[in-house]
Design a protein around this motif. Sequence first.
Motif, mmCIF file in Angstrom:
data_model
loop_
_atom_site.group_PDB
_atom_site.id
_atom_site.type_symbol
_atom_site.label_atom_id
_atom_site.label_comp_id
_atom_site.label_asym_id
_atom_site.label_seq_id
_atom_site.Cartn_x
_atom_site.Cartn_y
_atom_site.Cartn_z
ATOM 1 N N LYS A 207 -13.011 -47.465 -60.305
ATOM 2 C CA LYS A 207 -13.781 -48.204 -61.307
ATOM 3 C C LYS A 207 -13.888 -49.678 -60.951
ATOM 4 C CE LYS A 207 -11.008 -46.910 -64.632
ATOM 5 N NZ LYS A 207 -10.192 -45.918 -63.931
ATOM 6 N N HIS A 208 -13.026 -50.179 -60.048
ATOM 7 C CA HIS A 208 -12.991 -51.606 -59.769
ATOM 8 C C HIS A 208 -13.009 -51.860 -58.261
ATOM 9 C CE1 HIS A 208 -11.960 -52.003 -63.975
ATOM 10 N NE2 HIS A 208 -10.936 -51.188 -63.783
ATOM 11 N N PHE B 13 -21.087 -48.782 -62.684
ATOM 12 C CA PHE B 13 -22.296 -49.338 -63.291
ATOM 13 C C PHE B 13 -23.304 -49.714 -62.216
ATOM 14 C CE2 PHE B 13 -25.025 -52.675 -64.867
ATOM 15 C CZ PHE B 13 -25.420 -52.189 -66.096
ATOM 16 N N THR B 14 -22.819 -50.300 -61.118
ATOM 17 C CA THR B 14 -23.702 -50.735 -60.035
ATOM 18 C C THR B 14 -24.387 -49.552 -59.368
ATOM 19 O OG1 THR B 14 -22.347 -52.699 -59.624
ATOM 20 C CG2 THR B 14 -23.809 -51.977 -57.841
ATOM 21 N N TRP B 15 -23.590 -48.540 -58.957
ATOM 22 C CA TRP B 15 -24.234 -47.421 -58.264
ATOM 23 C C TRP B 15 -25.003 -46.522 -59.220
ATOM 24 C CZ3 TRP B 15 -22.369 -42.797 -59.924
ATOM 25 C CH2 TRP B 15 -21.006 -42.639 -60.179
ATOM 26 N N GLY B 16 -24.568 -46.471 -60.473
ATOM 27 C CA GLY B 16 -25.337 -45.704 -61.455
ATOM 28 C C GLY B 16 -26.695 -46.328 -61.701
ATOM 29 N N ASP C 63 -13.122 -39.272 -63.098
ATOM 30 C CA ASP C 63 -12.449 -39.186 -64.397
ATOM 31 C C ASP C 63 -13.387 -39.571 -65.539
ATOM 32 O OD1 ASP C 63 -12.495 -42.000 -64.625
ATOM 33 O OD2 ASP C 63 -10.549 -42.186 -63.646
ATOM 34 N N LYS C 64 -12.922 -39.342 -66.755
ATOM 35 C CA LYS C 64 -13.753 -39.513 -67.948
ATOM 36 C C LYS C 64 -14.235 -40.947 -68.116
ATOM 37 C CE LYS C 64 -13.779 -38.697 -72.930
ATOM 38 N NZ LYS C 64 -14.231 -40.067 -73.260
ATOM 39 N N SER C 65 -13.415 -41.921 -67.733
ATOM 40 C CA SER C 65 -13.810 -43.314 -67.931
ATOM 41 C C SER C 65 -15.054 -43.662 -67.116
ATOM 42 C CB SER C 65 -12.655 -44.253 -67.567
ATOM 43 O OG SER C 65 -12.291 -44.115 -66.208
ATOM 44 N N ILE C 66 -15.150 -43.113 -65.901
ATOM 45 C CA ILE C 66 -16.338 -43.357 -65.087
ATOM 46 C C ILE C 66 -17.552 -42.661 -65.693
ATOM 47 C CG2 ILE C 66 -17.407 -42.890 -62.840
ATOM 48 C CD1 ILE C 66 -14.742 -43.438 -61.541
ATOM 49 N N ARG C 67 -17.353 -41.467 -66.198
ATOM 50 C CA ARG C 67 -18.460 -40.759 -66.848
ATOM 51 C C ARG C 67 -18.953 -41.534 -68.068
ATOM 52 N NH1 ARG C 67 -17.804 -34.572 -65.768
ATOM 53 N NH2 ARG C 67 -16.287 -34.555 -64.085
ATOM 54 N N ASP C 68 -18.019 -42.148 -68.801
ATOM 55 C CA ASP C 68 -18.393 -42.938 -69.979
ATOM 56 C C ASP C 68 -19.233 -44.147 -69.575
ATOM 57 O OD1 ASP C 68 -17.088 -41.211 -71.652
ATOM 58 O OD2 ASP C 68 -15.262 -42.431 -71.815
ATOM 59 N N SER D 167 -23.072 -44.852 -70.884
ATOM 60 C CA SER D 167 -23.347 -46.005 -71.738
ATOM 61 C C SER D 167 -24.115 -47.124 -71.047
ATOM 62 C CB SER D 167 -22.024 -46.589 -72.255
ATOM 63 O OG SER D 167 -21.234 -47.066 -71.173
ATOM 64 N N GLY D 168 -24.109 -47.128 -69.684
ATOM 65 C CA GLY D 168 -24.630 -48.296 -69.004
ATOM 66 C C GLY D 168 -25.986 -48.213 -68.360
#
Length: 206
Positions: free
Chosen positions: A67-68, A100-103, A126-131, A135-136
Amino acid sequence: LAGLDNAAHQFEGEERIGLGSQELDAAFLLVSAKALWLLDTIDLYRVEVMDSARERLVVAIDPTKSKHSPIDECGIVVASRAKNGHAYVLADATIRGDPFTWGSRAVAVASTWQADAIVWETTGIDKSIRDVLRSGPGDDRFRWEGKSAVGDKKARAEPVSAQCSAGRVHHVNKPGETFEYLEDELVSWDPTTSTYSPNRLDAYVL
């Protein structure tokens, strides 16, 4: 490929190819004798335009797991299946960045190509990346199709490699152009010894 060093050297079945446009992360690439793709084969079936009507076009993603500040690139490849049963590789939009960038990049690419879907590998995400993705980047504009990886990388790559060898996969490029970084991965990744994750290749075979 563009930027090849004409003074290539042989190393026990491997060919050291030039720096410049062939340089990935400041490292020389080796064209492996055990690679599943040959540059000559890619070149043989390379075309300038799709010669059959589009049937389904997707943006395929091999996501980063972090994520980072991810170290790995997020593989993003655009490909289309045509009515003649062949596949056409249309773009390599791989990027390094957080989800967020690659999405966001995937959504922009899907919009440009009017994709039917964004297909992404969900294994290990994991779920946090899916979220973040939900959302983004505005993913509601496109259908996101999650796909779990089945088998190891070699098992997933071999059927696609076979289709390439049979002349049923075409890289679509203007004269003198290639997907140089993607093709570098294809011809240098040795499924028996390579320890790195070939991100563009993973998206390519997804």
